[in-house]
Design a protein around this motif. Structure first.
Motif, short mmCIF file in Angstrom:
data_model
loop_
_atom_site.label_atom_id
_atom_site.label_comp_id
_atom_site.label_asym_id
_atom_site.label_seq_id
_atom_site.Cartn_x
_atom_site.Cartn_y
_atom_site.Cartn_z
N ASN A 108 11.26 6.94 9.23
CA ASN A 108 10.13 6.33 9.93
C ASN A 108 10.45 4.88 10.27
O ASN A 108 11.27 4.22 9.61
N VAL A 109 9.76 4.36 11.28
CA VAL A 109 9.90 2.97 11.68
C VAL A 109 8.51 2.36 11.78
O VAL A 109 7.59 2.97 12.34
N ILE A 118 0.84 -1.19 0.00
CA ILE A 118 0.00 0.00 0.00
C ILE A 118 0.88 1.25 0.00
O ILE A 118 1.65 1.47 0.93
N PRO A 119 0.79 2.07 -1.03
CA PRO A 119 1.62 3.30 -1.09
C PRO A 119 1.05 4.40 -0.20
O PRO A 119 0.47 5.37 -0.66
N ILE A 120 1.23 4.25 1.13
CA ILE A 120 0.62 5.19 2.06
C ILE A 120 1.51 6.40 2.34
O ILE A 120 1.11 7.31 3.06
N GLY A 121 2.73 6.41 1.82
CA GLY A 121 3.59 7.56 2.02
C GLY A 121 4.30 7.56 3.35
O GLY A 121 4.87 8.58 3.74
N LEU A 122 4.26 6.45 4.08
CA LEU A 122 4.93 6.36 5.37
C LEU A 122 5.92 5.20 5.37
O LEU A 122 6.00 4.44 6.32
N SER A 123 6.64 5.05 4.29
CA SER A 123 7.61 3.96 4.22
C SER A 123 8.76 4.22 5.19
O SER A 123 9.02 5.37 5.58
N GLY A 124 9.42 3.17 5.59
CA GLY A 124 10.52 3.32 6.53
C GLY A 124 11.18 1.99 6.81
O GLY A 124 11.21 1.11 5.95
N ALA A 125 11.67 1.84 8.01
CA ALA A 125 12.37 0.62 8.40
C ALA A 125 11.44 -0.27 9.22
O ALA A 125 10.58 0.22 9.95
N ARG A 156 12.26 -10.03 2.32
CA ARG A 156 12.39 -9.88 0.85
C ARG A 156 11.19 -9.15 0.26
O ARG A 156 11.33 -8.33 -0.64
N VAL A 157 10.00 -9.46 0.78
CA VAL A 157 8.79 -8.78 0.30
C VAL A 157 8.84 -7.29 0.67
O VAL A 157 8.58 -6.43 -0.17
N ALA A 158 9.18 -7.00 1.92
CA ALA A 158 9.24 -5.60 2.36
C ALA A 158 10.25 -4.80 1.55
O ALA A 158 9.98 -3.66 1.14
N GLU A 159 11.41 -5.39 1.31
CA GLU A 159 12.44 -4.69 0.54
C GLU A 159 12.02 -4.47 -0.91
O GLU A 159 12.37 -3.46 -1.52
N ALA A 160 11.24 -5.41 -1.46
CA ALA A 160 10.75 -5.25 -2.83
C ALA A 160 9.83 -4.04 -2.96
O ALA A 160 9.71 -3.46 -4.04
N PHE A 161 9.18 -3.67 -1.87
CA PHE A 161 8.29 -2.50 -1.88
C PHE A 161 8.95 -1.25 -1.33
O PHE A 161 8.28 -0.26 -1.03
N GLY A 162 10.28 -1.29 -1.17
CA GLY A 162 11.01 -0.09 -0.81
C GLY A 162 11.32 0.12 0.65
O GLY A 162 11.88 1.16 1.03
N ALA A 163 10.96 -0.83 1.51
CA ALA A 163 11.25 -0.68 2.94
C ALA A 163 12.66 -1.17 3.24
O ALA A 163 13.18 -2.05 2.56
N SER A 164 13.28 -0.62 4.25
CA SER A 164 14.55 -1.14 4.75
C SER A 164 14.24 -2.07 5.91
O SER A 164 13.23 -1.90 6.60
N THR A 165 15.09 -3.06 6.14
CA THR A 165 14.79 -4.07 7.14
C THR A 165 15.89 -4.17 8.18
O THR A 165 17.07 -3.98 7.89
N MET A 169 16.60 0.81 15.38
CA MET A 169 15.39 1.59 15.13
C MET A 169 15.51 2.98 15.75
O MET A 169 15.08 3.98 15.14
N LEU A 170 16.09 3.05 16.92
CA LEU A 170 16.30 4.33 17.58
C LEU A 170 17.20 5.23 16.72
O LEU A 170 16.93 6.43 16.54
N ARG A 171 18.25 4.64 16.17
CA ARG A 171 19.18 5.40 15.32
C ARG A 171 18.47 5.92 14.07
O ARG A 171 18.66 7.07 13.65
N MET A 172 17.65 5.06 13.46
CA MET A 172 16.95 5.47 12.23
C MET A 172 15.97 6.61 12.50
O MET A 172 15.85 7.54 11.70
N LEU A 173 15.27 6.54 13.63
CA LEU A 173 14.35 7.61 13.98
C LEU A 173 15.10 8.93 14.19
O LEU A 173 14.66 9.99 13.74
#
Length: 267
Positions: free
Chosen positions: A152-153, A89-96, A110-119, A143-147
């Motif tokens: 987004n997380v 879903i392209p909700i505009g809140l992609s992140g880790a 693998r699915v999450a990364e295919a849709f542009g998320a970092s893992t 996650m704390l570092r990414m925020l």
């Protein structure tokens, strides 16, 4: 009174069926085979895209991105079992997103990364003794570092294989340490298949239905919050997650049946 479950007189506890011997070796091979994970993930990505395109969508509130944008980065909170369609879903809140190191986790990553998320490959689990072996501490710090770096997380609110739809302390601690708000999110479809034996009522969304995505009120946790305030924030997030989940299913026209057998919050 002890907390043990007692059996009705004259009833016997059903025995757990063991995997047949002839299936154990190929089962182990599959669970350790990266090629298998890649194939399943490839199929899953295409299926999720198909489901997204063939469903009609309702978003509530319709200006959620405008509301959240001034507060970015945020912690997006979802329930286990309700998040299967979310990556597509392209909700505009992609992140880790933190994902376990299991075979299921490898496919999900693998699915999450295919849709542009970092893992982040880590998992907390129910047992504190497994925190280091599962990499939960490393995952939390990542996650704390990414925020802090403006990313987004996305995190499931309930603990893996714990009590379904019961908010754990992890996401509350993350909000406290990062100073970022939690955005509760629920996704539901009118046409769906609920895996009958899954601990979290994993829901497979089906094509050609009506789907809804609902965002709830942000939950904020003070950096100086004490134990009582942290518990209050946990309950507040749980209540909001339950509310928007009910609302999402109502918007599809096919409300979710009442979930029985789930322990309460013990308020």
């Amino acid at each position: 009174m002890s907390g043990r479950k007692t059996e009705e007189p004259g009833t016997a506890k059903p025995k757990r069926r063991r995997t047949p011997v002839w299936l154990r070796k190929p089962g182990r091979w599959i669970s350790q085979n990266g090629a298998f994970a890649a194939i399943v993930a490839w199929i899953a990505v295409r299926y999720l895209k198909f489901v997204f395109r063939t469903n009609s969508w309702v978003v509530e509130p319709d200006d959620i991105l405008d509301q959240v944008e001034p507060e970015l980065p945020v912690i997006v909170s979802v329930w286990h079992g309700q998040h299967v369609l979310l990556p597509a879903i392209p909700i505009g809140l992609s992140g880790a997103v933190m994902i376990s190191r299991s075979l299921d986790g490898e496919i999900t990553a693998r699915v999450a990364e295919a849709f542009g998320a970092s893992t982040i490959r880590a998992s907390g689990g129910r047992n504190p003794r497994h925190t280091l072996s599962k990499g939960a501490l490393r995952g939390f710090l990542e996650m704390l570092r990414m925020l802090k770096n403006g990313q987004n997380v996305l995190q499931t609110a309930d603990i893996p294989k714990g009590t379904p739809r019961r908010v754990g302390q992890g996401i509350i601690s993350l909000a406290q340490k990062s100073g970022r708000p939690i955005v509760p999110l629920a996704v539901a479809s009118s046409r769906r298949w609920v895996l009958p034996k899954s601990w979290d009522r994993t829901t497979i969304n089906l094509p050609f239905g009506k789907s809804a995505i609902v965002a709830g009120e942000r939950v904020r946790v003070s950096a100086t919050a004490g134990p009582d305030e942290l518990e209050a924030a946990r309950i507040r997030l749980k209540d909001e997650m339950d509310r928007i989940t009910r609302r999402a299913y109502e918007l599809t026209g096919v409300p979710e049946p009442e979930v029985t057998g789930m322990p309460g919050e013990g308020k």
